[in-house]
Design an enzyme around this catalytic site. Structure first.
Site, PDB file in Angstrom:
ATOM      1  N   GLU A  47       2.309   8.132 -10.261  1.00 49.25           N
ATOM      2  CA  GLU A  47       2.379   6.839  -9.584  1.00 49.25           C
ATOM      3  C   GLU A  47       3.735   6.698  -8.898  1.00 49.25           C
ATOM      4  O   GLU A  47       4.768   6.677  -9.563  1.00 49.25           O
ATOM      5  CB  GLU A  47       2.186   5.694 -10.577  1.00 49.25           C
ATOM      6  CG  GLU A  47       2.340   4.315  -9.938  1.00 49.25           C
ATOM      7  CD  GLU A  47       2.357   3.173 -10.933  1.00 49.25           C
ATOM      8  OE1 GLU A  47       2.912   2.101 -10.600  1.00 49.25           O
ATOM      9  OE2 GLU A  47       1.844   3.341 -12.065  1.00 49.25           O
ATOM     10  N   ARG A  51       8.677   0.819  -3.764  1.00 49.42           N
ATOM     11  CA  ARG A  51       9.862  -0.029  -3.886  1.00 49.42           C
ATOM     12  C   ARG A  51      11.058   0.502  -3.111  1.00 49.42           C
ATOM     13  O   ARG A  51      12.117  -0.123  -3.126  1.00 49.42           O
ATOM     14  CB  ARG A  51      10.257  -0.162  -5.368  1.00 49.42           C
ATOM     15  CG  ARG A  51       9.182  -0.788  -6.239  1.00 49.42           C
ATOM     16  CD  ARG A  51       9.666  -0.936  -7.663  1.00 49.42           C
ATOM     17  NE  ARG A  51       8.584  -1.285  -8.567  1.00 49.42           N
ATOM     18  CZ  ARG A  51       8.721  -1.436  -9.882  1.00 49.42           C
ATOM     19  NH1 ARG A  51       9.920  -1.253 -10.437  1.00 49.42           N
ATOM     20  NH2 ARG A  51       7.690  -1.746 -10.637  1.00 49.42           N
ATOM     21  N   THR A  74       2.970  -0.690  -7.224  1.00 48.68           N
ATOM     22  CA  THR A  74       3.491  -1.920  -6.626  1.00 48.68           C
ATOM     23  C   THR A  74       2.768  -2.224  -5.313  1.00 48.68           C
ATOM     24  O   THR A  74       3.368  -2.624  -4.323  1.00 48.68           O
ATOM     25  CB  THR A  74       5.024  -1.860  -6.394  1.00 48.68           C
ATOM     26  OG1 THR A  74       5.649  -1.147  -7.467  1.00 48.68           O
ATOM     27  CG2 THR A  74       5.615  -3.258  -6.368  1.00 48.68           C
ATOM     28  N   LYS A 134      -4.325  -2.170 -15.807  1.00 47.53           N
ATOM     29  CA  LYS A 134      -2.930  -1.942 -16.171  1.00 47.53           C
ATOM     30  C   LYS A 134      -2.469  -3.143 -17.000  1.00 47.53           C
ATOM     31  O   LYS A 134      -2.778  -4.291 -16.658  1.00 47.53           O
ATOM     32  CB  LYS A 134      -2.098  -1.821 -14.897  1.00 47.53           C
ATOM     33  CG  LYS A 134      -0.594  -1.745 -15.101  1.00 47.53           C
ATOM     34  CD  LYS A 134       0.109  -1.621 -13.751  1.00 47.53           C
ATOM     35  CE  LYS A 134       1.611  -1.590 -13.903  1.00 47.53           C
ATOM     36  NZ  LYS A 134       2.309  -1.370 -12.621  1.00 47.53           N
TER      37      LYS A 134
END
Length: 214
Positions: A47, A51, A74, A134
């Site tokens: 993953e 960011r 994200t 998640k």
């Protein structure tokens, strides 16, 4: 792609290894070497969080590594999902779940692993068609005891807890019947990545891959 189909695919990915490395990468030039070390160590599902400015280029580089499954973390908007998929991401991870994100990922056929913490959030995700979620931020939200409690009334939902998960507590999560894998950043620490210390990262990946699930 329906949410049910998305969850089926993300559940299969989560079942490939007990740990999904959560990676914040600042230099895309390190991406291919990092992915190769992680996959070689037995952690094929990666993953890459969106960011940093280097994230999409990192996804492009990592997507070339044989045996790897690279996703974007994200993911907050429809634009995030589209840009991630265009870069080569084969799944998306989000800290929460919105109607906009559901529609976007369904329209472009991108499997989504959405985040949920409370029973109401989990039930809302179930209503939308998601049963692989998640659990974030895991430790801040109460950790393994909370997930254990959720397993009682909501046994049909499975989780990948992320946020504060480490070698010290990963087994606490993996021992739970409703946890398939955990997400963590300890396998690919900033110092090792910046130094290109791929042998150390591969060794940490191999250790993480050996963690026992329930």
């Amino acid at each position: 792609m329906t949410p049910n189909e998305q969850s089926r695919q993300t559940k299969e990915l989560c079942g490939l290894a007990p740990v999904i490395p959560v990676i914040v990468i600042k230099d895309a030039a390190k991406a291919e070497g990092l992915a190769t070390a992680l996959v070689s160590g037995g952690l094929p599902v990666l993953e890459i969080t969106l960011r940093t400015p280097a994230a999409l280029d990192a996804i492009r580089a990592m997507a070339k590594v044989a045996g790897g499954h690279v996703g974007a973390g994200t993911v907050l908007t429809a634009d995030d999902a589209k840009r991630a998929q265009d870069a080569g991401a084969t799944f998306a991870v989000s800290p929460g779940l919105t109607d906009t994100l559901i529609t976007a990922c369904s329209d472009i056929g991108l499997p989504l692993l959405p985040g949920a913490v409370t029973a109401s959030e989990v039930m809302a995700a179930m209503d939308a068609g998601y049963d692989m979620l998640k659990f974030f931020p895991a430790e801040a939200a109460g950790g393994a005891p909370v997930l254990k409690s959720l397993a009682g009334p909501l046994p049909q939902v499975t989780f990948c807890p992320t946020g504060g998960v480490s070698t010290a507590n990963a087994r606490d999560y993996l021992s739970l019947p409703n946890v398939i894998c955990v997400g963590g950043s300890w396998v690919a620490g900033d110092a090792d990545v910046e130094a290109g210390n791929w042998s150390e990262i591969e060794a940490k990946a191999r250790e993480a891959a050996g963690l026992a699930r329930a």
